[in-house]
Write a protein that holds these residues in place. Structure first.
Motif, PDB file in Angstrom:
ATOM      1  N   HIS A  56     -65.099   6.620 -95.223  1.00 36.47           N
ATOM      2  CA  HIS A  56     -64.162   5.519 -94.960  1.00 36.47           C
ATOM      3  C   HIS A  56     -63.038   5.508 -95.992  1.00 36.47           C
ATOM      4  CE1 HIS A  56     -62.897   1.199 -95.115  1.00 36.47           C
ATOM      5  NE2 HIS A  56     -62.709   1.482 -93.831  1.00 36.47           N
ATOM      6  N   LYS A  60     -59.187   5.723 -94.836  1.00 38.67           N
ATOM      7  CA  LYS A  60     -58.202   4.675 -95.178  1.00 38.67           C
ATOM      8  C   LYS A  60     -57.033   5.254 -95.970  1.00 38.67           C
ATOM      9  CE  LYS A  60     -58.194   0.689 -95.113  1.00 38.67           C
ATOM     10  NZ  LYS A  60     -57.436  -0.245 -94.326  1.00 38.67           N
ATOM     11  N   SER A  63     -54.860   7.299 -93.626  1.00 42.32           N
ATOM     12  CA  SER A  63     -54.250   6.336 -92.708  1.00 42.32           C
ATOM     13  C   SER A  63     -53.067   5.617 -93.359  1.00 42.32           C
ATOM     14  CB  SER A  63     -55.297   5.323 -92.248  1.00 42.32           C
ATOM     15  OG  SER A  63     -54.753   4.401 -91.346  1.00 42.32           O
ATOM     16  N   GLN A  96     -65.590  -2.856 -90.187  1.00 42.26           N
ATOM     17  CA  GLN A  96     -64.316  -2.410 -90.752  1.00 42.26           C
ATOM     18  C   GLN A  96     -64.136  -0.907 -90.579  1.00 42.26           C
ATOM     19  OE1 GLN A  96     -62.008  -4.749 -92.197  1.00 42.26           O
ATOM     20  NE2 GLN A  96     -60.779  -2.983 -91.627  1.00 42.26           N
ATOM     21  N   ASP A 100     -61.085   0.656 -88.577  1.00 41.83           N
ATOM     22  CA  ASP A 100     -60.169   1.544 -89.293  1.00 41.83           C
ATOM     23  C   ASP A 100     -60.161   2.948 -88.690  1.00 41.83           C
ATOM     24  OD1 ASP A 100     -59.451  -0.534 -90.981  1.00 41.83           O
ATOM     25  OD2 ASP A 100     -60.834   0.077 -92.570  1.00 41.83           O
TER      26      ASP A 100
END
Length: 157
Positions: A56, A60, A63, A96, A100
């Motif tokens: 993650h 992130k 992203s 989340q 995401d």
């Protein structure tokens, strides 16, 4: 189907809904997993929670770049997360993560084809395509670890 669309489809497969490569995905492996199992270490291996948070973290960070921001993630911090201390915290993290992942896949899907061959932030990081491909390869690598750790923890009971 454009290359960007194909990449987005593969990203969704590894995290959200696919079975093509590993016959499973992160959502399948982590949904319904209790937080105590998620934070349990087997021997000196990372916990399932840490591995999921690690993926993650990179998702992130990349992203953020796709959204026009800066590349702020650093390898040295990619395993540093506060300990999850309750089921609600684990469930919130997972929600989340899924949200995401969908945002990230949509960003990839929207990339113009010509941008895929452009340098990602700086030439030393390779192209957008290379970084997106690495996200999938990295994702499958740790997904395999999660599957094995789950099996080891189940055998420990």
């Amino acid at each position: 189907m454009s290359k960007s669309h194909q990449l987005a489809k593969r990203l969704r497969e590894v995290i959200l809904d696919g079975t093509w490569v590993a016959n499973t995905n992160y959502k399948d492996q982590l949904t319904g997993l209790d937080w105590k199992t998620a934070i349990t270490h087997f021997d000196r291996l990372n916990s399932i929670a840490v591995l999921a948070q690690h993926i993650h973290y990179y998702l992130k960070g990349v992203s953020q770049v796709l959204a026009g921001g800066t590349l702020d993630i650093r390898d040295q911090y990619s395993f540093d997360f506060p300990l999850i201390a309750a089921q609600a915290e684990w469930d919130a993290f997972l929600e989340q993560f899924w949200a995401d992942a969908e945002v990230f896949a949509a960003q990839v899907e929207a990339l113009p084809e010509e941008q895929l061959d452009q340098p990602f932030v700086a030439e030393k990081y390779g192209t957008y395509l290379r970084n997106i491909d690495c996200m999938m390869e990295h994702g499958y690598y740790h997904l395999g670890q999660i599957v094995l750790i789950k099996k080891l923890l189940q055998g420990k009971r």
